[in-house]
Design a protein around this motif. Structure first.
Motif, PDB file in Angstrom:
ATOM      1  N   LYS A 181      25.420   0.989 -10.108  1.00 17.38           N
ATOM      2  CA  LYS A 181      24.129   1.158  -9.427  1.00 17.38           C
ATOM      3  C   LYS A 181      24.206   2.312  -8.419  1.00 17.38           C
ATOM      4  O   LYS A 181      23.298   3.139  -8.328  1.00 17.38           O
ATOM      5  N   PHE A 182      25.308   2.379  -7.675  1.00 16.97           N
ATOM      6  CA  PHE A 182      25.500   3.481  -6.736  1.00 16.97           C
ATOM      7  C   PHE A 182      25.550   4.819  -7.473  1.00 16.97           C
ATOM      8  O   PHE A 182      24.967   5.813  -7.018  1.00 16.97           O
ATOM      9  N   GLN A 183      26.235   4.859  -8.602  1.00 16.93           N
ATOM     10  CA  GLN A 183      26.321   6.096  -9.365  1.00 16.93           C
ATOM     11  C   GLN A 183      24.947   6.528  -9.883  1.00 16.93           C
ATOM     12  O   GLN A 183      24.594   7.710  -9.851  1.00 16.93           O
ATOM     13  N   GLU A 184      24.153   5.564 -10.354  1.00 13.71           N
ATOM     14  CA  GLU A 184      22.804   5.865 -10.818  1.00 13.71           C
ATOM     15  C   GLU A 184      21.953   6.430  -9.691  1.00 13.71           C
ATOM     16  O   GLU A 184      21.220   7.400  -9.879  1.00 13.71           O
ATOM     17  N   MET A 185      22.056   5.832  -8.512  1.00 14.42           N
ATOM     18  CA  MET A 185      21.269   6.292  -7.372  1.00 14.42           C
ATOM     19  C   MET A 185      21.717   7.687  -6.932  1.00 14.42           C
ATOM     20  O   MET A 185      20.897   8.516  -6.550  1.00 14.42           O
ATOM     21  N   ARG A 186      23.010   7.970  -6.993  1.00 15.40           N
ATOM     22  CA  ARG A 186      23.492   9.316  -6.652  1.00 15.40           C
ATOM     23  C   ARG A 186      22.918  10.353  -7.610  1.00 15.40           C
ATOM     24  O   ARG A 186      22.501  11.439  -7.205  1.00 15.40           O
ATOM     25  N   LYS A 187      22.906  10.013  -8.913  1.00 13.89           N
ATOM     26  CA  LYS A 187      22.336  10.924  -9.905  1.00 13.89           C
ATOM     27  C   LYS A 187      20.852  11.136  -9.636  1.00 13.89           C
ATOM     28  O   LYS A 187      20.350  12.263  -9.722  1.00 13.89           O
ATOM     29  N   LEU A 188      20.139  10.051  -9.343  1.00 14.13           N
ATOM     30  CA  LEU A 188      18.711  10.129  -9.080  1.00 14.13           C
ATOM     31  C   LEU A 188      18.440  11.018  -7.869  1.00 14.13           C
ATOM     32  O   LEU A 188      17.562  11.884  -7.908  1.00 14.13           O
ATOM     33  N   ILE A 189      19.207  10.842  -6.813  1.00 10.13           N
ATOM     34  CA  ILE A 189      19.009  11.630  -5.599  1.00 10.13           C
ATOM     35  C   ILE A 189      19.320  13.098  -5.860  1.00 10.13           C
ATOM     36  O   ILE A 189      18.576  13.990  -5.443  1.00 10.13           O
ATOM     37  N   SER A 190      20.410  13.369  -6.570  1.00  9.30           N
ATOM     38  CA  SER A 190      20.777  14.766  -6.817  1.00  9.30           C
ATOM     39  C   SER A 190      19.807  15.462  -7.760  1.00  9.30           C
ATOM     40  O   SER A 190      19.706  16.688  -7.754  1.00  9.30           O
ATOM     41  N   SER A 191      19.074  14.706  -8.572  1.00 10.09           N
ATOM     42  CA  SER A 191      18.125  15.314  -9.503  1.00 10.09           C
ATOM     43  C   SER A 191      16.720  15.420  -8.921  1.00 10.09           C
ATOM     44  O   SER A 191      15.827  15.949  -9.585  1.00 10.09           O
ATOM     45  N   MET A 192      16.521  14.956  -7.699  1.00  6.34           N
ATOM     46  CA  MET A 192      15.190  15.024  -7.095  1.00  6.34           C
ATOM     47  C   MET A 192      14.810  16.479  -6.844  1.00  6.34           C
ATOM     48  O   MET A 192      15.629  17.262  -6.381  1.00  6.34           O
ATOM     49  N   PRO A 193      13.560  16.833  -7.163  1.00  3.56           N
ATOM     50  CA  PRO A 193      13.143  18.210  -6.919  1.00  3.56           C
ATOM     51  C   PRO A 193      13.105  18.493  -5.417  1.00  3.56           C
ATOM     52  O   PRO A 193      12.681  17.665  -4.623  1.00  3.56           O
ATOM     53  N   GLY A 194      13.595  19.665  -5.048  1.00  6.09           N
ATOM     54  CA  GLY A 194      13.557  20.061  -3.653  1.00  6.09           C
ATOM     55  C   GLY A 194      14.726  19.592  -2.826  1.00  6.09           C
ATOM     56  O   GLY A 194      14.772  19.858  -1.625  1.00  6.09           O
ATOM     57  N   ILE A 195      15.678  18.909  -3.436  1.00  6.38           N
ATOM     58  CA  ILE A 195      16.801  18.364  -2.676  1.00  6.38           C
ATOM     59  C   ILE A 195      17.649  19.493  -2.091  1.00  6.38           C
ATOM     60  O   ILE A 195      18.258  19.335  -1.048  1.00  6.38           O
ATOM     61  N   GLY A 196      17.646  20.652  -2.730  1.00  4.68           N
ATOM     62  CA  GLY A 196      18.440  21.772  -2.232  1.00  4.68           C
ATOM     63  C   GLY A 196      17.699  22.681  -1.272  1.00  4.68           C
ATOM     64  O   GLY A 196      18.239  23.681  -0.822  1.00  4.68           O
ATOM     65  N   VAL A 197      16.464  22.337  -0.937  1.00  2.00           N
ATOM     66  CA  VAL A 197      15.664  23.177  -0.050  1.00  2.00           C
ATOM     67  C   VAL A 197      16.003  22.824   1.396  1.00  2.00           C
ATOM     68  O   VAL A 197      15.964  21.658   1.792  1.00  2.00           O
ATOM     69  N   SER A 198      16.314  23.837   2.168  1.00  2.00           N
ATOM     70  CA  SER A 198      16.696  23.605   3.563  1.00  2.00           C
ATOM     71  C   SER A 198      15.469  23.228   4.394  1.00  2.00           C
ATOM     72  O   SER A 198      14.331  23.524   4.009  1.00  2.00           O
ATOM     73  N   PRO A 199      15.675  22.585   5.547  1.00  2.00           N
ATOM     74  CA  PRO A 199      14.539  22.236   6.411  1.00  2.00           C
ATOM     75  C   PRO A 199      13.732  23.473   6.839  1.00  2.00           C
ATOM     76  O   PRO A 199      12.508  23.391   6.965  1.00  2.00           O
TER      77      PRO A 199
END
Length: 121
Positions: free
Chosen positions: A68-86
């Motif tokens: 479940k943790f691994q799935e959530m990590r994948k989901l978070i890393s695949s979210m659009p905009g996750i690499g955009v700085s503040p």
């Protein structure tokens, strides 16, 4: 009919607003999964119950939690905009606010031209 032709002529004279660049385009997010998919508590509760009973199923439930943790990590890393700085997010927000302000001003300008017939009741 004449007002439609005049409006088309006016719109042909004015250049269309520039398209926002790829960096400025708002990110469209997919619909979130059901809330239950984000909950780790049921698995943690199952682990505690298995440990209380001295059950051998604790390893299986621990693996489920790990997956479940691994799935959530994948989901978070695949979210659009996750690499955009503040800072980039603030720039995008400011740009979008400026676009809204400009479009509201244009809307008010077009409303004041009295091109539109308002039905009277």
């Amino acid at each position: 009919m004449a007002s439609a032709a005049a409006a088309a002529a006016r719109s042909a004279e004015e250049p269309p607003p520039p398209e926002p660049s790829a960096e400025q385009k708002p990110l469209l997010l997919p619909p979130p999964p059901p809330q239950e998919e984000f909950s780790f508590l049921p698995l943690v509760h199952d682990i505690i119950k298995c440990m209380d009973k001295d059950s051998q199923d604790v390893h299986q439930v621990l693996n489920e939690l790990k997956n479940k943790f691994q799935e959530m990590r994948k989901l978070i890393s695949s979210m659009p905009g996750i690499g955009v700085s503040p800072e980039q997010q603030q720039q995008q927000l400011q740009s979008l606010r400026e676009q809204v302000r400009t479009k509201n001003e244009l809307l008010q300008k077009y409303k004041s031209l009295c091109m539109f017939e308002i039905p009277k009741e």
